[in-house]
Design a protein around this motif. Structure first.
Motif, short mmCIF file in Angstrom:
data_model
loop_
_atom_site.label_atom_id
_atom_site.label_comp_id
_atom_site.label_asym_id
_atom_site.label_seq_id
_atom_site.Cartn_x
_atom_site.Cartn_y
_atom_site.Cartn_z
N ALA A 154 0.72 -1.10 0.32
CA ALA A 154 -0.09 0.30 0.27
C ALA A 154 1.04 1.49 0.12
N ILE A 155 2.09 1.48 0.73
CA ILE A 155 2.77 2.48 0.93
C ILE A 155 3.82 2.52 -0.06
N TRP A 156 3.79 1.52 -1.06
CA TRP A 156 4.56 1.47 -2.41
C TRP A 156 3.46 2.36 -3.31
N LEU A 157 2.10 1.72 -3.46
CA LEU A 157 1.68 2.54 -4.19
C LEU A 157 1.36 3.56 -4.15
N LEU A 158 0.44 4.43 -2.82
CA LEU A 158 0.39 5.95 -2.71
C LEU A 158 1.59 6.51 -3.00
N ARG A 159 3.09 5.90 -2.44
CA ARG A 159 3.95 6.91 -2.97
C ARG A 159 4.05 7.10 -4.59
N LYS A 160 3.86 5.30 -5.71
CA LYS A 160 4.12 6.44 -7.00
C LYS A 160 2.60 6.32 -7.55
N TYR A 161 1.88 6.76 -6.95
CA TYR A 161 0.36 7.01 -7.24
C TYR A 161 0.57 9.04 -7.28
N ASP A 162 1.45 8.98 -5.74
CA ASP A 162 1.30 10.53 -5.57
C ASP A 162 1.84 11.41 -6.66
N ASP A 163 2.48 10.94 -7.53
CA ASP A 163 3.34 12.76 -8.67
C ASP A 163 1.54 11.98 -9.66
N SER A 164 0.89 10.87 -8.98
CA SER A 164 -0.45 11.24 -10.40
C SER A 164 -1.54 12.12 -10.91
N SER A 165 -1.76 12.52 -11.70
CA SER A 165 -2.73 13.68 -12.57
C SER A 165 -4.04 12.67 -13.02
N ASP A 166 -4.43 11.70 -13.07
CA ASP A 166 -5.65 11.63 -14.02
C ASP A 166 -6.67 11.12 -13.51
N TRP A 167 -6.77 12.27 -11.70
CA TRP A 167 -8.30 12.35 -11.18
C TRP A 167 -8.13 13.87 -10.64
N VAL A 168 -8.49 15.10 -11.32
CA VAL A 168 -8.68 16.04 -10.91
C VAL A 168 -10.49 16.90 -10.39
N PRO A 169 -10.60 17.17 -9.83
CA PRO A 169 -11.30 17.34 -9.11
C PRO A 169 -11.72 19.20 -9.68
N VAL A 170 -13.31 19.69 -9.06
CA VAL A 170 -13.51 21.10 -8.98
C VAL A 170 -13.67 21.67 -8.67
N ASP A 171 -14.12 23.20 -8.29
CA ASP A 171 -14.36 23.58 -7.25
C ASP A 171 -13.90 23.68 -5.82
N LEU A 172 -12.31 23.78 -6.69
CA LEU A 172 -11.52 23.69 -5.15
C LEU A 172 -11.21 24.84 -4.01
N PRO A 173 -11.72 25.30 -3.08
CA PRO A 173 -11.95 25.97 -2.24
C PRO A 173 -10.01 27.21 -2.29
N ASP A 174 -10.12 27.56 -1.53
CA ASP A 174 -8.80 28.38 -1.53
C ASP A 174 -7.64 27.83 -0.78
N PRO A 175 -6.65 27.51 -1.84
CA PRO A 175 -5.46 27.06 -0.88
C PRO A 175 -4.18 27.68 0.20
N ASP A 176 -4.62 28.72 0.17
CA ASP A 176 -3.68 29.81 0.93
C ASP A 176 -3.89 29.49 1.81
N PRO A 177 -3.19 29.55 3.09
CA PRO A 177 -2.49 29.30 4.49
C PRO A 177 -2.73 29.94 5.42
N LEU A 178 -3.67 30.24 6.68
CA LEU A 178 -4.27 31.04 7.38
C LEU A 178 -3.51 31.52 7.86
N ALA A 179 -3.79 32.72 8.59
CA ALA A 179 -2.81 33.53 9.45
C ALA A 179 -2.62 32.98 10.68
N PHE A 180 -1.03 32.22 10.91
CA PHE A 180 -0.94 31.84 11.78
C PHE A 180 0.66 31.64 12.08
N PRO A 181 1.02 32.54 12.88
CA PRO A 181 2.82 32.61 13.33
C PRO A 181 3.31 30.98 13.97
N ALA A 182 4.44 31.07 12.79
CA ALA A 182 5.13 29.99 13.12
C ALA A 182 5.97 30.31 14.40
N PRO A 183 6.47 29.07 14.97
CA PRO A 183 6.85 29.02 16.04
C PRO A 183 8.57 29.77 15.94
#
Length: 345
Positions: A154-183
């Motif tokens: 399963a880990i091998w399959l997930l690692r191999k599939y990580d770069d796959s782009s054969d599934w593209v979602p739509v109506d994506l929310p804003d990916p920008d990080p929330l304002a939060f101070p780093a340590p």
């Protein structure tokens, strides 16, 4: 290894202090992991699956191996399998800090694949516990060996599939990080310093996680509640603290995919730990003659994972406040599991 004889109050105090230490170390680990992912240009989902989930699972490793050596079958299995529903509920709670349902954020199919593989492994474990181990080699059941082999695949399959782009979602929310101070000072730390911080946080999680299981075992004996109920509730909750704090911290800085992979990856590790536990447990196959609580824990783990799998596939879903419907259903299912564990104890 044992801690000195204590009263119930003292055992509870030790338990809480160790839990606090695990919480702090887990939060620090999340920030460092996110910074390392940016520094080395690694996918956040990959960091969550391989680094964060492994590090935050160290308390489960300590708990499992210690309890297996002590021949405490119920404590091993109830902690492992009970923690799956709990950790998935932690992911559901992350909606409170995210901008909308967290299952709306993944841009690849690897998270749905993680959930699907987890459902399969949970189903296999449930079948084995109900049928019993039919083939046993040197005291180790073939079922636990299969779970370990499938986990590697399963880990091998997930690692191999990580770069796959054969599934593209739509109506994506804003990916920008929330304002939060780093340590303080983390952004100016060298790569070597951050790696050492990650190692230090992981060691703290492992050491204090070991004392968590020892104090929980004493609480189980002193309170009269028994290993089954304690293992599937109190101990599972304590060893899931790293996942809780790392997931919340990851979501608050916008690393949503890392938070999801952290939980699903940790749940996969919970299942594969059955194999080393089976080797150390010398009373026969560890998945044989299990209690009703074990089957319940696996069933509830299946239910909450399937709910989130649906949430990952269905992009438009009703919301109640900050929570998506899938997260609400997961939280309700987890609460129902606690009632079931109590009555089955």
């Amino acid at each position: 290894m044992q801690i000195p004889e204590t009263t119930l109050f003292q055992s509870a105090l030790i338990f809480l202090l160790c839990a606090a230490a695990v919480w702090i170390a887990g939060a620090r680990l999340a920030y460092v992991a996110d910074a390392l992912a940016d520094r080395f240009k690694l996918a956040k989902s990959l960091v969550g699956l391989l680094l964060l989930s492994l590090a935050t699972s160290l308390p489960e490793v300590a708990t499992t191996l210690t309890a297996a050596v002590g021949q405490a079958r119920d404590l091993v299995l109830n902690n492992l399998f009970g923690g799956i529903a709990l950790q998935t509920a932690i992911l559901a709670m992350s909606d409170f800090w995210a901008r909308g349902p967290i299952t709306n954020y993944p841009r690849k199919a690897n998270h749905a694949l993680e959930a699907t593989l987890l459902v399969f492994l949970l189903a296999v474990a449930l079948i084995i516990t109900n049928l019993g181990e039919t083939i046993v080699i040197a005291g180790v059941g073939l079922g636990s060996v299969f779970i370990a082999v499938f986990y590697v695949g399963a880990i091998w399959l997930l690692r191999k599939y990580d770069d796959s782009s054969d599934w593209v979602p739509v109506d994506l929310p804003d990916p920008d990080p929330l304002a939060f101070p780093a340590p303080t000072g983390l952004t100016h730390s060298s790569n070597t310093a951050m790696i050492w911080q990650a190692i230090g946080a992981s060691l703290a999680i492992w050491i204090f996680g070991l004392f968590l299981v020892l104090s929980a075992a004493q609480i189980a004996e002193q309170s009269g509640l028994g290993n089954s109920f304690i293992g599937v509730t109190l101990l599972a909750a304590a060893t899931a603290l790293p996942e809780l704090t790392t997931s919340i911290a990851a979501v608050r800085i916008g690393a949503y995919t890392m938070a999801i992979s952290n939980i699903f990856g940790s749940n996969l590790i919970m299942l594969v730990l059955v194999f080393p536990a089976d080797i150390l447990f010398r009373g026969g196959p560890i998945l044989q003659q299990t209690s009703q609580t074990v089957s319940l824990a696996l069933s509830f783990g299946l239910a909450v994972t399937a709910i989130f799998l649906i949430g990952l596939i269905v992009r438009r879903k009703p919301k109640v406040g900050a929570f998506g419907l899938d997260s609400i259903l997961v939280l309700l299912t987890f609460l129902a599991s606690l009632a079931a564990y109590y009555f089955a104890r």
